[in-house]
Enzyme design. Structure first.
Site, PDB file in Angstrom:
ATOM      1  N   TYR A  29       7.997   6.597  18.085  1.00  0.00           N
ATOM      2  CA  TYR A  29       8.206   6.711  16.636  1.00  0.00           C
ATOM      3  C   TYR A  29       9.368   7.647  16.326  1.00  0.00           C
ATOM      4  CZ  TYR A  29       7.479   8.071  11.788  1.00  0.00           C
ATOM      5  OH  TYR A  29       7.690   8.343  10.454  1.00  0.00           O
ATOM      6  N   ARG A  62       0.834  -1.204   0.000  1.00  0.00           N
ATOM      7  CA  ARG A  62       0.000   0.000   0.000  1.00  0.00           C
ATOM      8  C   ARG A  62       0.863   1.247   0.000  1.00  0.00           C
ATOM      9  NH1 ARG A  62      -1.892   0.341   4.972  1.00  0.00           N
ATOM     10  NH2 ARG A  62      -3.759   1.481   4.428  1.00  0.00           N
TER      11      ARG A  62
HETATM   12  N1  LIG Z   1       3.202   8.710   4.881  1.00  0.00           N
HETATM   13  C1  LIG Z   1       3.912   9.804   5.201  1.00  0.00           C
HETATM   14  O1  LIG Z   1       3.473  10.941   5.011  1.00  0.00           O
HETATM   15  C2  LIG Z   1       5.289   9.650   5.800  1.00  0.00           C
HETATM   16  C3  LIG Z   1       5.899  10.740   6.416  1.00  0.00           C
HETATM   17  C4  LIG Z   1       7.169  10.598   6.945  1.00  0.00           C
HETATM   18  C5  LIG Z   1       7.816   9.366   6.869  1.00  0.00           C
HETATM   19  N2  LIG Z   1       7.201   8.333   6.262  1.00  0.00           N
HETATM   20  C6  LIG Z   1       7.891   7.031   6.209  1.00  0.00           C
HETATM   21  O2  LIG Z   1       7.775   6.497   4.899  1.00  0.00           O
HETATM   22  C7  LIG Z   1       7.520   5.085   4.969  1.00  0.00           C
HETATM   23  C8  LIG Z   1       6.219   4.743   4.247  1.00  0.00           C
HETATM   24  O3  LIG Z   1       5.154   5.495   4.826  1.00  0.00           O
HETATM   25  P1  LIG Z   1       3.643   4.947   4.768  1.00  0.00           P
HETATM   26  O4  LIG Z   1       2.800   6.009   5.374  1.00  0.00           O
HETATM   27  O5  LIG Z   1       3.328   4.458   3.397  1.00  0.00           O
HETATM   28  O6  LIG Z   1       3.774   3.702   5.785  1.00  0.00           O
HETATM   29  P2  LIG Z   1       2.578   2.917   6.489  1.00  0.00           P
HETATM   30  O7  LIG Z   1       1.401   2.892   5.593  1.00  0.00           O
HETATM   31  O8  LIG Z   1       2.372   3.455   7.869  1.00  0.00           O
HETATM   32  O9  LIG Z   1       3.224   1.469   6.673  1.00  0.00           O
HETATM   33  C9  LIG Z   1       3.812   0.783   5.578  1.00  0.00           C
HETATM   34  C10 LIG Z   1       3.688  -0.688   5.792  1.00  0.00           C
HETATM   35  O10 LIG Z   1       4.461  -1.121   6.922  1.00  0.00           O
HETATM   36  C11 LIG Z   1       4.078  -2.450   7.134  1.00  0.00           C
HETATM   37  N3  LIG Z   1       4.262  -2.928   8.494  1.00  0.00           N
HETATM   38  C12 LIG Z   1       3.800  -2.391   9.644  1.00  0.00           C
HETATM   39  N4  LIG Z   1       4.074  -3.229  10.676  1.00  0.00           N
HETATM   40  C13 LIG Z   1       4.734  -4.304  10.156  1.00  0.00           C
HETATM   41  C14 LIG Z   1       5.256  -5.503  10.690  1.00  0.00           C
HETATM   42  N5  LIG Z   1       5.159  -5.829  11.997  1.00  0.00           N
HETATM   43  N6  LIG Z   1       5.872  -6.365   9.853  1.00  0.00           N
HETATM   44  C15 LIG Z   1       5.957  -6.087   8.552  1.00  0.00           C
HETATM   45  N7  LIG Z   1       5.461  -4.989   7.965  1.00  0.00           N
HETATM   46  C16 LIG Z   1       4.852  -4.110   8.763  1.00  0.00           C
HETATM   47  C17 LIG Z   1       2.584  -2.554   6.783  1.00  0.00           C
HETATM   48  O11 LIG Z   1       2.426  -3.670   5.925  1.00  0.00           O
HETATM   49  P3  LIG Z   1       1.006  -4.507   5.875  1.00  0.00           P
HETATM   50  O12 LIG Z   1      -0.010  -3.474   5.475  1.00  0.00           O
HETATM   51  O13 LIG Z   1       1.255  -5.553   4.851  1.00  0.00           O
HETATM   52  O14 LIG Z   1       0.785  -5.069   7.239  1.00  0.00           O
HETATM   53  C18 LIG Z   1       2.306  -1.208   6.116  1.00  0.00           C
HETATM   54  O15 LIG Z   1       1.502  -1.316   4.965  1.00  0.00           O
HETATM   55  C19 LIG Z   1       7.522   4.719   6.447  1.00  0.00           C
HETATM   56  O16 LIG Z   1       8.803   4.264   6.831  1.00  0.00           O
HETATM   57  C20 LIG Z   1       7.213   6.038   7.135  1.00  0.00           C
HETATM   58  O17 LIG Z   1       7.719   6.117   8.460  1.00  0.00           O
HETATM   59  C21 LIG Z   1       5.951   8.422   5.743  1.00  0.00           C
END
Ligand SMILES: NC(=O)c1ccc[n+]([C@@H]2O[C@H](COP(=O)([O-])OP(=O)(O)OC[C@H]3O[C@@H](n4cnc5c(N)ncnc54)[C@H](OP(=O)(O)O)[C@@H]3O)[C@@H](O)[C@H]2O)c1
Length: 243
Positions: free
Chosen positions: A154, A15
């Site tokens: 976090y 996702r």
């Molecule tokens: N979104 C933002 O605006 C933002 C901002 C700053 C930094 N980031 C960083 O960018 C990256 C992507 O962001 P995002 O918002 O797309 O992330 P997210 O949706 O919060 O998480 C990404 C995926 O991490 C997996 N995950 C969580 N727990 C897990 C576990 N125990 N084992 C294996 N997989 C696990 C999940 O997979 P499943 O769904 O398959 O369980 C989830 O779909 C992250 O590292 C985040 O910290 C994002």
């Protein structure tokens, strides 16, 4: 780095940001290991989209809170694709935790998934990465410039991931480049309401949220054009860290 024919593992690729990175790398000619934990259907759709772009792609399930599962994941990818060139540490958890809400269990879970898993994955893949003269990209967080006391565990996990990025860049040099990509808002957390989103937008100099594709473009850039970039953490945040 020439991306065509390389194998990339993208964690959490079912996702949001992980999916966009997987698709971008598939379109650039990589074979993609699409990792998921709970989002099996979404991961299968990501893999199908990668295949439609001409890539070999398969899904791999692992709970990254479990170090042995991390090690098994790398071994499965190597056996399946016969090589391992690129590791994208994207999977993460992001949960509120103030000082007064502190729980050791939540703290340790954040550290295990956001920090220890990238370390263990790199450890298990180190020989293959060195042999491939590969790349590691860690998804960090530009918000570390303004550490939020509402998300203690976090913030600490991502701060330590910055440090891990730098020390691994030295530990794996000169064979493997290690880079951090630090999103600001890349995709709204699903629990943010319209008012919260509007308030955060006002603090972004470029006056828009980023997109998963903005982050995927930066990952693609550091892989394809970043031969002389290592140990750097690139903010992709519309200027948010300055305001
Ligand atoms: N979104 C933002 O605006 C933002 C901002 C700053 C930094 N980031 C960083 O960018 C990256 C992507 O962001 P995002 O918002 O797309 O992330 P997210 O949706 O919060 O998480 C990404 C995926 O991490 C997996 N995950 C969580 N727990 C897990 C576990 N125990 N084992 C294996 N997989 C696990 C999940 O997979 P499943 O769904 O398959 O369980 C989830 O779909 C992250 O590292 C985040 O910290 C994002």
């Amino acid at each position: 780095m020439q991306l065509s024919g390389k194998t990339a593992l993208v964690t959490g690729a079912g996702r949001r940001v992980g999916r966009a990175i997987a698709l971008r790398l598939a379109r650039a000619g990589c074979d993609v290991a699409v990792h998921f934990h709970k989002s099996q259907g979404a991961a299968e759709r990501t893999a199908a989209e990668c295949q439609a772009a001409g890539a070999r792609a398969s899904v791999f399930c692992a709970d990254l809170a479990d170090a042995e599962a991390c090690r098994r994941l790398v071994r499965e990818v190597v056996v399946h694709f016969g090589r391992f060139d690129i590791l994208i540490n994207n999977a993460s958890i992001f949960e509120a935790q103030s000082l007064d809400e502190f729980s050791l269990e939540d703290w340790e879970r954040h550290l295990r998934i956001n920090l220890t898993a990238p370390m263990v994955l790199v450890y298990e893949a180190r020989d293959a990465l060195r042999q491939a003269r590969g790349r590691v990209v860690n998804l960090c967080d530009a918000a570390n410039a303004h550490p939020w006391p509402t998300h203690l565990a976090y913030v600490v996990s991502k701060g330590a991931l910055d440090t891990l990025t730098q020390v691994l860049a030295r530990a794996l040099a000169p064979d493997v480049n290690v880079v951090g990509i630090a999103p600001g808002v890349a995709d709204w957390p699903e629990m943010y309401d319209a008012a919260t989103r509007a308030r955060l937008l006002e603090r972004i100099p470029l006056r828009r949220a980023g997109t998963p594709e903005d982050i995927a473009a930066a990952v693609h850039f550091v892989l394809a054009e970043g031969d002389y970039i290592t140990g750097a953490i690139l903010p992709i945040d519309g200027g948010r860290r300055l305001a």
